[in-house]
Write a protein that holds these residues in place. Structure first.
Motif, PDB file in Angstrom:
ATOM      1  N   GLN A   1      72.826 -13.546  -7.235  1.00  0.00           N
ATOM      2  CA  GLN A   1      73.537 -12.854  -6.161  1.00  0.00           C
ATOM      3  C   GLN A   1      74.771 -13.634  -5.724  1.00  0.00           C
ATOM      4  OE1 GLN A   1      70.178 -13.478  -6.109  1.00  0.00           O
ATOM      5  NE2 GLN A   1      69.413 -11.412  -6.438  1.00  0.00           N
ATOM      6  N   GLU A   2      74.647 -14.961  -5.642  1.00  0.00           N
ATOM      7  CA  GLU A   2      75.811 -15.784  -5.281  1.00  0.00           C
ATOM      8  C   GLU A   2      76.885 -15.692  -6.354  1.00  0.00           C
ATOM      9  OE1 GLU A   2      74.219 -19.489  -2.648  1.00  0.00           O
ATOM     10  OE2 GLU A   2      73.505 -19.412  -4.718  1.00  0.00           O
ATOM     11  N   ALA A   3      76.481 -15.722  -7.603  1.00  0.00           N
ATOM     12  CA  ALA A   3      77.446 -15.624  -8.704  1.00  0.00           C
ATOM     13  C   ALA A   3      78.156 -14.271  -8.674  1.00  0.00           C
ATOM     14  CB  ALA A   3      76.763 -15.838 -10.046  1.00  0.00           C
ATOM     15  N   GLN A   4      77.414 -13.204  -8.447  1.00  0.00           N
ATOM     16  CA  GLN A   4      78.008 -11.864  -8.405  1.00  0.00           C
ATOM     17  C   GLN A   4      78.960 -11.727  -7.225  1.00  0.00           C
ATOM     18  OE1 GLN A   4      77.775  -9.812 -10.890  1.00  0.00           O
ATOM     19  NE2 GLN A   4      79.161  -8.398  -9.898  1.00  0.00           N
ATOM     20  N   ALA A   5      78.532 -12.199  -6.049  1.00  0.00           N
ATOM     21  CA  ALA A   5      79.409 -12.165  -4.872  1.00  0.00           C
ATOM     22  C   ALA A   5      80.653 -13.006  -5.128  1.00  0.00           C
ATOM     23  CB  ALA A   5      78.662 -12.666  -3.641  1.00  0.00           C
TER      24      ALA A   5
ATOM     25  N   GLU B   1      66.494 -17.611 -11.886  1.00  0.00           N
ATOM     26  CA  GLU B   1      67.152 -16.567 -12.674  1.00  0.00           C
ATOM     27  C   GLU B   1      68.424 -17.023 -13.386  1.00  0.00           C
ATOM     28  OE1 GLU B   1      68.900 -15.772  -8.504  1.00  0.00           O
ATOM     29  OE2 GLU B   1      66.996 -16.481  -9.284  1.00  0.00           O
ATOM     30  N   THR B   2      69.014 -18.150 -12.939  1.00  0.00           N
ATOM     31  CA  THR B   2      70.256 -18.608 -13.568  1.00  0.00           C
ATOM     32  C   THR B   2      70.107 -19.949 -14.275  1.00  0.00           C
ATOM     33  OG1 THR B   2      71.010 -19.731 -11.561  1.00  0.00           O
ATOM     34  CG2 THR B   2      71.694 -17.414 -11.849  1.00  0.00           C
ATOM     35  N   GLY B   3      69.159 -20.759 -13.821  1.00  0.00           N
ATOM     36  CA  GLY B   3      69.044 -22.110 -14.348  1.00  0.00           C
ATOM     37  C   GLY B   3      70.129 -23.029 -13.811  1.00  0.00           C
ATOM     38  N   ARG B   4      70.920 -22.538 -12.874  1.00  0.00           N
ATOM     39  CA  ARG B   4      72.027 -23.297 -12.281  1.00  0.00           C
ATOM     40  C   ARG B   4      71.792 -23.428 -10.775  1.00  0.00           C
ATOM     41  NH1 ARG B   4      77.371 -21.671 -15.746  1.00  0.00           N
ATOM     42  NH2 ARG B   4      76.387 -21.778 -17.792  1.00  0.00           N
ATOM     43  N   TRP B   5      72.676 -24.130 -10.073  1.00  0.00           N
ATOM     44  CA  TRP B   5      72.482 -24.372  -8.648  1.00  0.00           C
ATOM     45  C   TRP B   5      72.602 -23.110  -7.805  1.00  0.00           C
ATOM     46  CZ3 TRP B   5      76.266 -23.022  -5.265  1.00  0.00           C
ATOM     47  CH2 TRP B   5      77.579 -22.954  -5.741  1.00  0.00           C
ATOM     48  N   TYR B   6      73.204 -22.067  -8.327  1.00  0.00           N
ATOM     49  CA  TYR B   6      73.443 -20.845  -7.577  1.00  0.00           C
ATOM     50  C   TYR B   6      72.545 -19.712  -8.082  1.00  0.00           C
ATOM     51  CZ  TYR B   6      76.386 -20.400 -11.712  1.00  0.00           C
ATOM     52  OH  TYR B   6      76.846 -20.400 -13.003  1.00  0.00           O
ATOM     53  N   THR B   7      72.350 -18.740  -7.206  1.00  0.00           N
ATOM     54  CA  THR B   7      71.555 -17.569  -7.574  1.00  0.00           C
ATOM     55  C   THR B   7      72.449 -16.541  -8.261  1.00  0.00           C
ATOM     56  OG1 THR B   7      71.972 -16.386  -5.513  1.00  0.00           O
ATOM     57  CG2 THR B   7      70.066 -17.891  -5.541  1.00  0.00           C
TER      58      THR B   7
ATOM     59  N   ILE C   1      83.030 -20.610  -6.143  1.00  0.00           N
ATOM     60  CA  ILE C   1      82.723 -21.653  -7.125  1.00  0.00           C
ATOM     61  C   ILE C   1      81.583 -21.197  -8.025  1.00  0.00           C
ATOM     62  CG2 ILE C   1      81.913 -24.027  -7.458  1.00  0.00           C
ATOM     63  CD1 ILE C   1      83.502 -24.736  -4.859  1.00  0.00           C
ATOM     64  N   ALA C   2      80.548 -20.616  -7.437  1.00  0.00           N
ATOM     65  CA  ALA C   2      79.448 -20.069  -8.252  1.00  0.00           C
ATOM     66  C   ALA C   2      79.982 -19.006  -9.197  1.00  0.00           C
ATOM     67  CB  ALA C   2      78.361 -19.488  -7.351  1.00  0.00           C
ATOM     68  N   GLY C   3      80.883 -18.177  -8.703  1.00  0.00           N
ATOM     69  CA  GLY C   3      81.443 -17.107  -9.528  1.00  0.00           C
ATOM     70  C   GLY C   3      82.181 -17.621 -10.742  1.00  0.00           C
ATOM     71  N   PHE C   4      83.095 -18.590 -10.555  1.00  0.00           N
ATOM     72  CA  PHE C   4      83.811 -19.046 -11.752  1.00  0.00           C
ATOM     73  C   PHE C   4      82.956 -19.966 -12.607  1.00  0.00           C
ATOM     74  CE2 PHE C   4      86.049 -22.037  -8.692  1.00  0.00           C
ATOM     75  CZ  PHE C   4      85.694 -23.246  -9.261  1.00  0.00           C
ATOM     76  N   GLN C   5      82.009 -20.684 -12.001  1.00  0.00           N
ATOM     77  CA  GLN C   5      81.109 -21.485 -12.832  1.00  0.00           C
ATOM     78  C   GLN C   5      80.207 -20.595 -13.679  1.00  0.00           C
ATOM     79  OE1 GLN C   5      78.974 -24.389 -10.474  1.00  0.00           O
ATOM     80  NE2 GLN C   5      80.577 -25.906 -10.786  1.00  0.00           N
TER      81      GLN C   5
END
Length: 158
Positions: free
Chosen positions: A49-53, A41-47, A135-139
């Motif tokens: 949900q991780e980005a939102q959290a 869903e992100t194309g990045r290392w994090y989901t 880190i996922a959030g600011f990335q």
């Protein structure tokens, strides 16, 4: 009498050392960066949900200094009167994306003094999963091109 006072001093030092010992829950192995597998869903290392959290944690703990949406302070490249740098943007427009994951994690854990900043240490206040999410959030604010350059560097360093 002297042996009793030596014993009291030794006991006091032992108790003080025990109070200052880092609890197991606060220890974070900085050598364990995330897998770099792109999430669907992100194309990045994090989901997502991780980005939102992470964005929520960032808003609660980091935005007061790094700004809403990680925009940083206006004159972050100029040291303050005390010689320390103000909080930089973490949205991909400053230098944070130049740093490997492990450095980002270490600065969050131990603070920004080693990098010339004033950021406090979050060790003991944020756990390993919180830091991963921050880190996922600011990335997640980083433009795709910036993220891809970071990812390529990160993969070369592993």
């Amino acid at each position: 009498m002297r042996s009793i006072s030596n014993w009291v001093v030794l006991l006091g030092m032992t108790l003080l050392a025990a109070c200052n010992a880092e609890p197991e829950s606060a220890r974070i192995d900085a050598a364990q960066p995330p897998e770099l597998t792109a999430q669907p869903e992100t194309g990045r290392w994090y989901t997502q949900q991780e980005a939102q959290a992470g964005r929520q944690l960032f808003a609660a703990h980091c935005a007061v200094c790094h700004g809403r949406n990680a925009v940083g302070t206006l004159d972050w490249r100029t040291p303050n009167a005390n010689g320390q740098y103000p909080p930089p943007p973490l949205n991909g427009s400053a230098h944070a994306w130049h740093h490997p994951y492990e450095v980002l994690q270490r600065v969050i854990l131990d603070g920004g003094a080693l990098m010339g900043g004033t950021m406090p240490a979050w060790r003991g206040r944020l756990d390993a999963e919180d830091i991963r999410q921050v880190i996922a959030g600011f990335q997640s604010y980083w433009p795709e091109q910036t993220y891809q350059i970071w990812l390529e560097r990160e993969q070369q360093n592993r």
